[in-house]
Motif scaffolding. Structure first.
Motif, PDB file in Angstrom:
ATOM      1  N   UNK A  70       0.870  -1.175   0.000  1.00  0.00           N
ATOM      2  CA  UNK A  70       0.000   0.000   0.000  1.00  0.00           C
ATOM      3  C   UNK A  70       0.908   1.226   0.000  1.00  0.00           C
ATOM      4  N   UNK A  71       0.306   2.388  -0.090  1.00  0.00           N
ATOM      5  CA  UNK A  71       1.114   3.606  -0.024  1.00  0.00           C
ATOM      6  C   UNK A  71       1.867   3.638   1.301  1.00  0.00           C
ATOM      7  N   UNK A  72       1.164   3.251   2.379  1.00  0.00           N
ATOM      8  CA  UNK A  72       1.808   3.294   3.703  1.00  0.00           C
ATOM      9  C   UNK A  72       2.971   2.305   3.784  1.00  0.00           C
ATOM     10  N   UNK A  73       2.791   1.100   3.257  1.00  0.00           N
ATOM     11  CA  UNK A  73       3.880   0.111   3.348  1.00  0.00           C
ATOM     12  C   UNK A  73       5.033   0.517   2.428  1.00  0.00           C
ATOM     13  N   UNK A  74       4.706   1.147   1.309  1.00  0.00           N
ATOM     14  CA  UNK A  74       5.750   1.628   0.402  1.00  0.00           C
ATOM     15  C   UNK A  74       6.586   2.706   1.091  1.00  0.00           C
ATOM     16  N   UNK A  75       5.900   3.567   1.832  1.00  0.00           N
ATOM     17  CA  UNK A  75       6.621   4.640   2.535  1.00  0.00           C
ATOM     18  C   UNK A  75       7.607   4.072   3.538  1.00  0.00           C
ATOM     19  N   UNK A  76       7.208   2.964   4.190  1.00  0.00           N
ATOM     20  CA  UNK A  76       8.121   2.355   5.159  1.00  0.00           C
ATOM     21  C   UNK A  76       9.282   1.651   4.450  1.00  0.00           C
ATOM     22  N   UNK A  77       8.966   1.004   3.333  1.00  0.00           N
ATOM     23  CA  UNK A  77      10.009   0.233   2.643  1.00  0.00           C
ATOM     24  C   UNK A  77      10.991   1.147   1.898  1.00  0.00           C
ATOM     25  N   UNK A  78      10.484   2.272   1.418  1.00  0.00           N
ATOM     26  CA  UNK A  78      11.340   3.172   0.644  1.00  0.00           C
ATOM     27  C   UNK A  78      11.282   4.567   1.253  1.00  0.00           C
ATOM     28  N   UNK A  79      12.355   5.007   1.904  1.00  0.00           N
ATOM     29  CA  UNK A  79      12.372   6.352   2.478  1.00  0.00           C
ATOM     30  C   UNK A  79      12.083   7.404   1.403  1.00  0.00           C
ATOM     31  N   UNK A  80      11.663   8.596   1.845  1.00  0.00           N
ATOM     32  CA  UNK A  80      11.164   9.621   0.908  1.00  0.00           C
ATOM     33  C   UNK A  80      12.124   9.882  -0.261  1.00  0.00           C
ATOM     34  N   UNK A  81      13.417  10.020   0.037  1.00  0.00           N
ATOM     35  CA  UNK A  81      14.367  10.344  -1.034  1.00  0.00           C
ATOM     36  C   UNK A  81      14.472   9.182  -2.027  1.00  0.00           C
ATOM     37  N   UNK A  82      14.409   7.949  -1.526  1.00  0.00           N
ATOM     38  CA  UNK A  82      14.467   6.764  -2.400  1.00  0.00           C
ATOM     39  C   UNK A  82      13.231   6.723  -3.289  1.00  0.00           C
ATOM     40  N   UNK A  83      12.074   6.992  -2.674  1.00  0.00           N
ATOM     41  CA  UNK A  83      10.811   6.963  -3.421  1.00  0.00           C
ATOM     42  C   UNK A  83      10.833   7.984  -4.545  1.00  0.00           C
ATOM     43  N   UNK A  84      11.348   9.164  -4.239  1.00  0.00           N
ATOM     44  CA  UNK A  84      11.372  10.243  -5.245  1.00  0.00           C
ATOM     45  C   UNK A  84      12.234   9.813  -6.430  1.00  0.00           C
ATOM     46  N   UNK A  85      13.397   9.260  -6.124  1.00  0.00           N
ATOM     47  CA  UNK A  85      14.294   8.824  -7.218  1.00  0.00           C
ATOM     48  C   UNK A  85      13.660   7.696  -8.026  1.00  0.00           C
ATOM     49  N   UNK A  86      13.009   6.763  -7.321  1.00  0.00           N
ATOM     50  CA  UNK A  86      12.383   5.639  -8.031  1.00  0.00           C
ATOM     51  C   UNK A  86      11.263   6.137  -8.948  1.00  0.00           C
ATOM     52  N   UNK A  87      10.504   7.107  -8.456  1.00  0.00           N
ATOM     53  CA  UNK A  87       9.407   7.636  -9.277  1.00  0.00           C
ATOM     54  C   UNK A  87       9.953   8.314 -10.531  1.00  0.00           C
ATOM     55  N   UNK A  88      11.053   9.042 -10.389  1.00  0.00           N
ATOM     56  CA  UNK A  88      11.649   9.711 -11.559  1.00  0.00           C
ATOM     57  C   UNK A  88      12.102   8.668 -12.583  1.00  0.00           C
ATOM     58  N   UNK A  89      12.748   7.596 -12.070  1.00  0.00           N
ATOM     59  CA  UNK A  89      13.233   6.562 -12.983  1.00  0.00           C
ATOM     60  C   UNK A  89      12.076   5.809 -13.617  1.00  0.00           C
ATOM     61  N   UNK A  90      11.040   5.594 -12.824  1.00  0.00           N
ATOM     62  CA  UNK A  90       9.855   4.902 -13.353  1.00  0.00           C
ATOM     63  C   UNK A  90       9.263   5.734 -14.491  1.00  0.00           C
ATOM     64  N   UNK A  91       9.150   7.025 -14.306  1.00  0.00           N
ATOM     65  CA  UNK A  91       8.533   7.817 -15.385  1.00  0.00           C
ATOM     66  C   UNK A  91       9.457   7.927 -16.590  1.00  0.00           C
ATOM     67  N   UNK A  92      10.784   7.789 -16.371  1.00  0.00           N
ATOM     68  CA  UNK A  92      11.697   7.835 -17.515  1.00  0.00           C
ATOM     69  C   UNK A  92      11.738   6.494 -18.264  1.00  0.00           C
ATOM     70  N   UNK A  93      11.774   5.392 -17.526  1.00  0.00           N
ATOM     71  CA  UNK A  93      12.010   4.091 -18.163  1.00  0.00           C
ATOM     72  C   UNK A  93      10.752   3.240 -18.346  1.00  0.00           C
ATOM     73  N   UNK A  94       9.668   3.605 -17.654  1.00  0.00           N
ATOM     74  CA  UNK A  94       8.423   2.836 -17.821  1.00  0.00           C
ATOM     75  C   UNK A  94       7.243   3.802 -17.758  1.00  0.00           C
ATOM     76  N   UNK A  95       7.223   4.798 -18.681  1.00  0.00           N
ATOM     77  CA  UNK A  95       6.212   5.853 -18.580  1.00  0.00           C
ATOM     78  C   UNK A  95       4.779   5.340 -18.696  1.00  0.00           C
TER      79      UNK A  95
END
Ligand SMILES: Cc1cc2nc3c(=O)[nH]c(=O)nc-3n(C[C@H](O)[C@H](O)[C@H](O)COP(=O)(O)OP(=O)(O)OC[C@H]3O[C@@H](n4cnc5c(N)ncnc54)[C@H](O)[C@@H]3O)c2cc1C
Length: 426
Positions: free
Chosen positions: A393-418
């Motif tokens: 869930x969003x909550x479990x994702x927040x625990x598994x991926x700290x904010x800075x990690x999540x931000x980077x992953x989202x950027x890469x996701x939109x670049x490589x799997x838009x």
């Protein structure tokens, strides 16, 4: 469904095929995909992705099928199954570099590497697939000595959502290499990893039992002992209402050193525990006997959280949860080499918590008991492991991926799997 391209004819397993019952599901969930593609090459994966896009089919990626959320299959969609891309090759014995296909199982890896005097710390079960574990973390029996499985990765080859192939490492596409080590499933389909294995092939093991966990503050003391323990020592606790069973693994065969480190753990309960130390091959911890097809035979749900410190408040909440007859509570020690890697060096960003709390409930039990016992624990968690989560869930994702990690992953996701072809970031 659009007709399959001829090139995928001999790779496709459709309902009605005698292989379909063994390929449709995962370990914990039962499914009915429209088609399973048994990929053997990058070209097969590229074609499968193109076909899924054209047909509007949801895509699931499967290596071993042990994922707890069941995300490696689906209903009515397309499954890219990598089980035939399962080679294990020693590339350079001197440098201990090993290439492993994503579809291999860790039991097979351990067996092959043992013959070369090598090992890689993976997880506690031999049937777990390389791809799912090595793209998310890998908290294994030697995690405190050698770090997470992702920490031993030196490069990876992956197919991106657009079908292009990249081999990534610290110098080539470092941003993808960063993502593969913790958030790999979101950005690509990894077909092969190169790991730097370690020379340790023997481990010293025992099991200790303890009673009176609350009365003796056993869990809080276990955490304090483990934080000061030599890195060779990794332990897990399986709890019952008044105590538990401690599985102890020392990375190596130095019995006197292991005994010295283990001694304080023998006195966790009301009576000392006398488990005898035994030296066994690391491969015996993830044996070939674990190997089996995954047909939805273990309908369990699992949650997890990491604590900075397992104090008596957390201890009492964990023990209260362990009184539930249909809840299995487990603790794992973290730390050591896992903390050597700085938090933003990989997409596995939780690098300071000392213990992992895991709760599992099995069918026919519902989530209700787990959720009720989990709620008071949640405020104490400062992290989590994505792979021990059945209901991302969003909550479990927040625990598994700290904010800075999540931000980077989202950027890469939109670049490589838009278009969001691969696993969604919840
Ligand atoms: C009995 C059991 C014991 C376990 N013990 C441990 C343990 O000790 N330590 C630990 O760390 N974990 C453990 N796990 C959790 C394990 O890490 C995950 O379940 C992992 O996802 C299993 O890998 P798999 O390849 O079998 O997964 P799959 O079910 O095949 O895949 C799960 C997900 O991983 C992603 N994925 C899989 N392959 C690839 C790939 N090649 N490229 C990109 N993404 C991919 C996909 O998003 C997929 O949906 C355990 C699980 C079980 C069921």
């Amino acid at each position: 469904m659009t007709a399959l391209p001829v090139s995928l004819d001999d790779r496709a397993v459709l309902p009605g095929d005698s292989r379909y019952p063994l390929l449709r599901s995962t370990y914990t969930t039962r499914h009915s995909p429209a088609v399973v593609i048994l990929a053997r090459s990058h070209e097969d994966i590229r074609e499968a992705l193109a076909y899924a896009r054209k047909s509007g089919l949801e895509v699931a990626v499967r290596s071993g099928g042990h994922g707890l959320s069941g995300s490696s299959s689906n209903d009515g969609g397309l499954v890219i199954d990598l089980s035939e891309m399962n080679g294990v090759r020693v590339l350079d014995r001197g440098a201990r570099l090993v290439a492993i296909g994503a579809g291999a199982r860790w039991a097979t890896v351990a067996g092959v590497l043992h013959a070369h005097g090598l090992s890689i710390s993976s997880g506690d079960h031999g049937n777990v697939g390389v791809g799912g574990l090595a793209t998310a973390g890998g908290i294994g029996w030697m995690v405190r000595k050698f770090g997470l499985t992702v920490d031993r990765m030196r490069s990876a080859t992956l197919v991106l959502a657009d079908g292009s192939v990249r081999t990534v490492d610290d110098r080539s596409h470092p941003e993808l290499f960063w993502a593969v080590r913790g958030g790999g499933g979101f950005v690509g389909i990894v077909t092969e990893f190169v790991f730097e294995a370690v020379e340790v092939t023997a481990v010293t093991v025992t099991q200790l039992t303890f009673e009176g966990a609350a009365a003796t503050d056993a869990l809080a003391r276990w955490d304090a002992i483990m934080r000061a323990a030599p890195r060779e020592l990794t332990t897990t606790i399986m709890l019952h209402p008044d105590g538990g069973v401690l599985t102890v693994v020392w990375a190596g065969d130095d019995i006197p050193a292991a005994e010295a480190a283990i001694r304080p753990l023998r006195r966790l309960g009301r009576r000392p525990s006398g488990g005898k130390l035994q030296v066994i091959p690391y491969a015996a911890l993830v044996p070939g006997a674990h190997l089996h097809p995954n047909v939805g035979q273990m309908p369990a749900v699992t949650r997890n959280g990491m604590v900075d410190e397992l104090d008596t408040t957390v201890q009492d909440l964990v023990l209260a949860a362990a009184t539930e007859p249909d809840l299995m509570m487990q603790l794992r020690s973290l730390g050591g080499a896992m903390f050597d890697v700085v938090a933003d060096a990989t997409a596995f960003g939780n690098r300071h918590q000392s213990a992992l709390v895991i709760a599992t409930t099995f069918a026919p039990s519902t989530w209700a008991t787990l959720d009720r016992r989990w709620a008071p624990l949640e405020p104490h968690f400062t992290g989590a492991y994505g792979n021990f989560e059945s209901r991302p869930t969003v909550a479990s994702l927040r625990l598994a991926y700290p904010a800075a990690t999540r931000k980077r992953l989202r950027e890469l996701k939109s670049r490589y799997d838009p278009e969001g072809v691969l696993r969604a970031l919840p």
